[in-house]
Design a protein around this motif. Structure first.
Motif, mmCIF file in Angstrom:
data_model
loop_
_atom_site.group_PDB
_atom_site.id
_atom_site.type_symbol
_atom_site.label_atom_id
_atom_site.label_comp_id
_atom_site.label_asym_id
_atom_site.label_seq_id
_atom_site.Cartn_x
_atom_site.Cartn_y
_atom_site.Cartn_z
ATOM 1 N N GLY A 152 0.793 -1.220 0.000
ATOM 2 C CA GLY A 152 0.000 0.000 0.000
ATOM 3 C C GLY A 152 0.828 1.274 0.000
ATOM 4 O O GLY A 152 0.645 2.148 -0.860
ATOM 5 N N PRO A 153 1.783 1.430 0.933
ATOM 6 C CA PRO A 153 2.609 2.640 0.970
ATOM 7 C C PRO A 153 3.463 2.817 -0.286
ATOM 8 O O PRO A 153 3.721 3.945 -0.719
ATOM 9 N N VAL A 154 3.912 1.716 -0.877
ATOM 10 C CA VAL A 154 4.723 1.780 -2.097
ATOM 11 C C VAL A 154 3.891 2.380 -3.232
ATOM 12 O O VAL A 154 4.350 3.265 -3.968
ATOM 13 N N ILE A 155 2.651 1.909 -3.367
ATOM 14 C CA ILE A 155 1.765 2.420 -4.409
ATOM 15 C C ILE A 155 1.433 3.886 -4.160
ATOM 16 O O ILE A 155 1.463 4.712 -5.071
ATOM 17 N N ALA A 156 1.131 4.199 -2.904
ATOM 18 C CA ALA A 156 0.743 5.567 -2.560
ATOM 19 C C ALA A 156 1.860 6.563 -2.841
ATOM 20 O O ALA A 156 1.621 7.671 -3.318
ATOM 21 N N SER A 157 3.101 6.168 -2.559
ATOM 22 C CA SER A 157 4.227 7.085 -2.772
ATOM 23 C C SER A 157 4.481 7.339 -4.249
ATOM 24 O O SER A 157 4.953 8.408 -4.637
ATOM 25 N N LYS A 158 4.144 6.365 -5.093
ATOM 26 C CA LYS A 158 4.368 6.495 -6.528
ATOM 27 C C LYS A 158 3.227 7.237 -7.216
ATOM 28 O O LYS A 158 3.444 8.094 -8.086
ATOM 29 N N TYR A 159 1.987 6.929 -6.830
ATOM 30 C CA TYR A 159 0.830 7.453 -7.558
ATOM 31 C C TYR A 159 0.021 8.484 -6.768
ATOM 32 O O TYR A 159 -1.066 8.867 -7.188
ATOM 33 N N GLY A 160 0.538 8.916 -5.661
ATOM 34 C CA GLY A 160 -0.145 9.967 -4.902
ATOM 35 C C GLY A 160 -1.280 9.481 -4.030
ATOM 36 O O GLY A 160 -2.016 10.272 -3.450
ATOM 37 N N GLY A 161 -1.414 8.184 -3.899
ATOM 38 C CA GLY A 161 -2.475 7.634 -3.063
ATOM 39 C C GLY A 161 -2.914 6.278 -3.576
ATOM 40 O O GLY A 161 -2.543 5.850 -4.674
ATOM 41 N N VAL A 162 -3.712 5.592 -2.786
ATOM 42 C CA VAL A 162 -4.247 4.294 -3.180
ATOM 43 C C VAL A 162 -5.535 4.050 -2.397
ATOM 44 O O VAL A 162 -5.636 4.417 -1.226
ATOM 45 N N PHE A 163 -6.508 3.469 -3.050
ATOM 46 C CA PHE A 163 -7.748 3.092 -2.382
ATOM 47 C C PHE A 163 -7.659 1.619 -2.001
ATOM 48 O O PHE A 163 -7.412 0.772 -2.863
ATOM 49 N N CYS A 164 -7.855 1.306 -0.736
ATOM 50 C CA CYS A 164 -7.761 -0.074 -0.266
ATOM 51 C C CYS A 164 -9.150 -0.651 -0.016
ATOM 52 O O CYS A 164 -10.033 0.017 0.534
ATOM 53 N N HIS A 165 -9.324 -1.898 -0.425
ATOM 54 C CA HIS A 165 -10.600 -2.591 -0.251
ATOM 55 C C HIS A 165 -10.335 -3.970 0.339
ATOM 56 O O HIS A 165 -9.341 -4.624 0.004
ATOM 57 N N ASP A 166 -11.246 -4.411 1.206
ATOM 58 C CA ASP A 166 -11.090 -5.722 1.837
ATOM 59 C C ASP A 166 -11.480 -6.867 0.905
ATOM 60 O O ASP A 166 -11.020 -7.987 1.071
ATOM 61 N N SER A 167 -12.341 -6.563 -0.058
ATOM 62 C CA SER A 167 -12.838 -7.623 -0.934
ATOM 63 C C SER A 167 -13.273 -7.044 -2.272
ATOM 64 O O SER A 167 -13.399 -5.828 -2.434
ATOM 65 N N VAL A 168 -13.512 -7.937 -3.225
ATOM 66 C CA VAL A 168 -14.003 -7.525 -4.537
ATOM 67 C C VAL A 168 -15.386 -6.895 -4.395
ATOM 68 O O VAL A 168 -15.707 -5.900 -5.049
ATOM 69 N N ALA A 169 -16.200 -7.472 -3.508
ATOM 70 C CA ALA A 169 -17.546 -6.931 -3.277
ATOM 71 C C ALA A 169 -17.472 -5.496 -2.777
ATOM 72 O O ALA A 169 -18.255 -4.635 -3.195
#
Length: 223
Positions: free
Chosen positions: A33-50
């Motif tokens: 998560g932090p790796v993605i956020a640092s590269k793209y300015g943020g990330v949305f996290c979800h517990d499941s596909v639903a």
């Protein structure tokens, strides 16, 4: 063709975060998560596909990094592809089986990498997928705009359009539709005015653009 792309920017200039992480394990979310956020300015996290399907509009676009559960089932990848066609999928898993990788790619995943993975590999996979998602987004927006313009045509104007894009001349169209040459020229001018094009070549490009996206449907015509 004088038609805006409705994006107003290049991929690099977009400020909205279009990267989503679907991971049930806390370990993946806290490390990747932090790796993605640092590269793209943020990330949305979800517990499941639903949770992703409920939270994200179906007409949005972007990239989903999907963690395959321990049982190595990739059903989620197919579900996302069906409900959110504007998203590209990158799939990851801890010690995945070969069949899991094959099934993920068959389900529409753009890329697959095993965990743990070096940061450059994660970023490269997401960047490739994001560029593909962006390209698809631009095509879709152009298709929507072209379709919107074509829907303003009357039934007779559409009849003339269908023949114009095949390369037929006004005289040929007049014979085929049982109209006078002058009447066809009138409808031809109306088609050009309503669609905002200046040439047959531009009209052909608009016609093709309206059908470039898989969910294109012929809509109602004005009277």
């Amino acid at each position: 063709m004088d038609m805006p792309d409705h994006t107003g920017a290049t991929l690099e200039q977009t400020e909205i975060v279009h990267v989503h992480l679907i991971a049930a394990s806390t370990n993946v979310r806290t490390i990747i998560g932090p790796v993605i956020a640092s590269k793209y300015g943020g990330v949305f996290c979800h517990d499941s596909v639903a949770d992703f399907q409920i939270s994200v509009p179906a007409d949005d676009w972007g990239v989903v990094l999907l963690e395959v559960p321990e049982e190595n089932r990739v059903d989620g990848a197919e579900l996302i592809r069906q409900t959110h066609p504007g998203f590209r999928l990158v799939v990851t898993a801890q010690q995945p089986e070969v069949n899991t990788v094959i099934e993920a790619l068959r389900a529409g995943a753009s890329d697959f990498f095993p965990l743990p993975a070096p940061t450059p590999a994660v970023i490269d996979a997401l960047t490739r997928a994001l560029r593909k998602a962006w390209s698809g987004h631009v095509v879709r927006q152009q298709s929507v705009e072209a379709d919107r313009r074509l829907r303003t045509l009357t039934r007779r104007e559409s009849d003339v359009l269908e023949l114009l894009v095949t390369g037929e001349t006004s005289k040929q169209i007049a014979r085929e539709l049982g109209l006078s040459h002058r009447t066809v020229e009138y409808f031809r001018a109306r088609v050009f005015a309503k669609t905002g094009v200046d040439s047959i070549a531009d009209l052909m490009r608009m016609y093709a653009a309206a059908r470039a996206w898989p969910d294109f449907q012929t809509g109602p015509h004005t009277a």
